[in-house]
Design a protein around this motif. Structure first.
Motif, mmCIF file in Angstrom:
data_model
loop_
_atom_site.group_PDB
_atom_site.id
_atom_site.type_symbol
_atom_site.label_atom_id
_atom_site.label_comp_id
_atom_site.label_asym_id
_atom_site.label_seq_id
_atom_site.Cartn_x
_atom_site.Cartn_y
_atom_site.Cartn_z
ATOM 1 N N ARG A 146 8.127 20.517 11.626
ATOM 2 C CA ARG A 146 9.369 19.589 11.273
ATOM 3 C C ARG A 146 9.499 18.711 12.473
ATOM 4 N N GLY A 147 10.126 19.479 13.413
ATOM 5 C CA GLY A 147 10.670 19.230 14.346
ATOM 6 C C GLY A 147 9.884 18.518 15.184
ATOM 7 N N GLY A 148 9.114 18.701 16.141
ATOM 8 C CA GLY A 148 8.246 18.058 16.685
ATOM 9 C C GLY A 148 8.177 16.536 16.427
ATOM 10 N N ALA A 149 7.912 16.478 14.526
ATOM 11 C CA ALA A 149 7.344 15.404 13.385
ATOM 12 C C ALA A 149 8.037 14.498 13.834
ATOM 13 N N ASP A 150 9.797 14.734 13.337
ATOM 14 C CA ASP A 150 10.696 14.557 13.267
ATOM 15 C C ASP A 150 11.078 13.708 14.752
ATOM 16 N N ALA A 151 11.528 14.250 15.901
ATOM 17 C CA ALA A 151 11.356 13.616 17.363
ATOM 18 C C ALA A 151 10.749 12.412 17.256
ATOM 19 N N MET A 152 9.499 12.847 17.121
ATOM 20 C CA MET A 152 8.383 11.544 17.680
ATOM 21 C C MET A 152 8.699 10.421 16.173
ATOM 22 N N LEU A 153 9.462 10.471 15.216
ATOM 23 C CA LEU A 153 9.206 9.326 14.329
ATOM 24 C C LEU A 153 10.522 9.160 14.917
ATOM 25 N N GLN A 154 11.318 9.286 15.169
ATOM 26 C CA GLN A 154 12.566 9.006 15.557
ATOM 27 C C GLN A 154 12.639 7.343 17.080
ATOM 28 N N ILE A 155 11.829 8.319 17.810
ATOM 29 C CA ILE A 155 11.418 7.658 18.688
ATOM 30 C C ILE A 155 9.904 6.221 18.335
ATOM 31 N N ARG A 156 9.688 6.735 17.442
ATOM 32 C CA ARG A 156 8.481 5.533 17.745
ATOM 33 C C ARG A 156 9.145 4.631 16.604
ATOM 34 N N SER A 157 9.885 4.996 15.759
ATOM 35 C CA SER A 157 10.521 3.885 14.716
ATOM 36 C C SER A 157 12.061 3.027 15.253
ATOM 37 N N SER A 158 12.298 3.753 16.285
ATOM 38 C CA SER A 158 13.040 2.649 17.642
ATOM 39 C C SER A 158 11.920 2.062 18.243
ATOM 40 N N VAL B 187 13.694 -0.036 11.259
ATOM 41 C CA VAL B 187 12.797 0.924 10.647
ATOM 42 C C VAL B 187 13.695 2.278 11.192
ATOM 43 N N VAL B 188 13.665 3.623 10.187
ATOM 44 C CA VAL B 188 13.990 4.595 10.410
ATOM 45 C C VAL B 188 12.874 5.610 9.717
ATOM 46 N N ALA B 189 12.953 6.379 9.901
ATOM 47 C CA ALA B 189 12.520 7.812 9.514
ATOM 48 C C ALA B 189 12.821 8.831 9.440
ATOM 49 N N SER B 190 12.015 10.295 8.933
ATOM 50 C CA SER B 190 12.766 11.522 8.798
ATOM 51 C C SER B 190 11.327 12.175 8.665
ATOM 52 N N ALA B 191 11.157 13.246 9.173
ATOM 53 C CA ALA B 191 10.873 14.901 8.364
ATOM 54 C C ALA B 191 11.441 15.608 8.268
ATOM 55 N N LYS B 192 12.985 16.125 7.911
ATOM 56 C CA LYS B 192 13.732 16.541 8.424
ATOM 57 C C LYS B 192 13.701 17.485 6.312
ATOM 58 N N SER B 193 13.328 18.470 6.403
ATOM 59 C CA SER B 193 13.595 19.360 4.878
ATOM 60 C C SER B 193 15.362 19.757 4.911
ATOM 61 N N ASP B 194 16.314 18.493 4.349
ATOM 62 C CA ASP B 194 17.675 18.300 4.522
ATOM 63 C C ASP B 194 17.693 18.035 3.012
ATOM 64 N N HIS B 195 17.567 18.114 2.340
ATOM 65 C CA HIS B 195 17.895 17.351 1.122
ATOM 66 C C HIS B 195 17.995 16.174 1.037
ATOM 67 N N PRO C 95 1.940 28.466 9.154
ATOM 68 C CA PRO C 95 0.891 29.307 8.525
ATOM 69 C C PRO C 95 1.435 29.058 6.788
ATOM 70 N N LYS C 96 2.842 28.758 6.604
ATOM 71 C CA LYS C 96 3.285 29.216 5.079
ATOM 72 C C LYS C 96 3.043 27.528 4.636
ATOM 73 N N SER C 97 2.540 26.633 5.309
ATOM 74 C CA SER C 97 3.157 25.475 4.071
ATOM 75 C C SER C 97 1.365 24.442 4.634
ATOM 76 N N ARG C 98 0.722 23.799 3.831
ATOM 77 C CA ARG C 98 -0.539 23.091 4.591
ATOM 78 C C ARG C 98 0.038 21.550 4.950
ATOM 79 N N SER C 99 1.195 21.462 4.391
ATOM 80 C CA SER C 99 1.585 19.909 5.226
ATOM 81 C C SER C 99 3.433 19.821 4.288
ATOM 82 N N PHE C 100 3.635 18.953 5.532
ATOM 83 C CA PHE C 100 5.103 18.287 4.788
ATOM 84 C C PHE C 100 4.660 16.905 4.801
ATOM 85 N N GLU C 101 6.214 16.796 3.935
ATOM 86 C CA GLU C 101 6.420 15.027 3.896
ATOM 87 C C GLU C 101 7.378 14.518 4.763
ATOM 88 N N ALA C 102 7.404 13.045 5.395
ATOM 89 C CA ALA C 102 7.811 12.141 6.272
ATOM 90 C C ALA C 102 8.142 11.249 5.494
#
Length: 307
Positions: free
Chosen positions: A273-285, A104-112, A71-78
């Protein structure tokens, strides 16, 4: 009777790969994959599979917004990135090309941007980046895309940053229908000037249209977009003539396959964010054709944790 009911439920057939188990496996696999990619060291020649140094590399960086399940945010960026050697682009037919080998690499983390910066650097090294490499970077013009390559300046010979023509074309197309009919020709000429690298003339024509009374937000946004990315605009016509890269359209399908197809087109699907990032790691591989090798490394790490 109550004991019999409990016994029946415990002994009934239940799917092994239920939602909770799949979620746990994806999270674990994605986390291990990212760790493997970030700590992998490539051979001394700077490239995987004993490939020679790359004199040129192309890096395409893009972002996509995913619907959030919090509920804190409607969306986030990957953020996604595709690295390839221009020599690995093969011609399919008269109008279509294909990238034969890419990382191909990707990340959805909010880690600057720590994760995506590290992953991009490793991907470039895997493709043969050395201090003698010219790296051409294409993005859609977002500040957070340009900032991801700052740390690569010391790792290569030169970085050429280019505002992707594919996204410029989309900006003009989204604004075209709002331009009054008697200014359509000037609007087309502005795009033509940009194509030939005449930025001042393009801006002059767009400002003329704006001052003439067509002051909608779209035209203002287009002018601002060009000004903000002025240092990344090139003579696109000349680059096309020289058969040099000027658009990321070739790698755009990667973004669609990596993010949009699985995580974005279904508007009802929401992500953490955690779920999206994990899925992105698999799909980018999988997109990099590294899954079989990566999965073998992940299994080793899993077994170590189980001991």
């Amino acid at each position: 009777q109550r004991q019999m009911c409990i016994r029946d439920r415990c002994c009934s057939k239940r799917p092994i790969n239920n939602h909770s188990r799949l979620q746990k496996t994806v999270m674990q696999t994605g986390g291990l994959l990212e760790g493997i990619k970030r700590r992998t060291t490539w051979p001394s020649n700077g490239a995987a599979n004993n490939e020679s140094f790359a004199s040129e590399l192309t890096l395409v960086i893009d972002g996509a917004h995913l619907s959030s399940n919090t509920p804190k945010s409607r969306s986030f960026e990957a953020m996604t990135a595709t690295v390839y050697n221009p020599k690995n682009v093969v011609k399919k037919d008269k109008n279509h090309h294909k990238i034969h080998t890419k990382t191909v690499v990707a990340s959805a983390k909010s880690d600057h941007q720590c994760a995506i910066k590290s992953l991009i650097k490793q991907a470039c090294l895997k493709q043969g980046l050395t201090k003698e490499t010219t790296l051409t970077v294409l993005t859609d013009g977002a500040k957070n895309c340009w900032s991801t390559v700052v740390e690569l300046q010391s790792a290569c010979k030169k970085i050429i940053t280019i505002l992707d023509w594919f996204h410029i074309g989309k900006k003009f197309k989204n604004t075209e229908h709002l331009i009054l009919s008697h200014y359509q020709e000037d609007f087309k000429k502005a795009k033509w000037c940009l194509w030939h690298g005449d930025i001042d003339k393009a801006l002059l024509k767009l400002k003329m249209i704006q001052l003439a009374g067509d002051t909608n937000e779209k035209i203002k946004g287009l002018i601002r977009y060009i000004k903000n990315n002025r240092s990344h605009l090139v003579n696109y016509q000349q680059r096309e003539k020289n058969e040099e890269v000027f658009t990321n359209q070739l790698a755009e399908s990667t973004v669609n396959n990596l993010v949009n197809e699985r995580q974005k087109h279904d508007k009802r699907m929401q992500w953490s964010r955690g779920g999206a990032d994990a899925m992105l790691q698999i799909r980018s591989s999988i997109q990099s054709n590294d899954w079989l090798n990566d999965w073998a490394l992940v299994k080793k790490d899993m077994y170590k944790q189980a001991l």
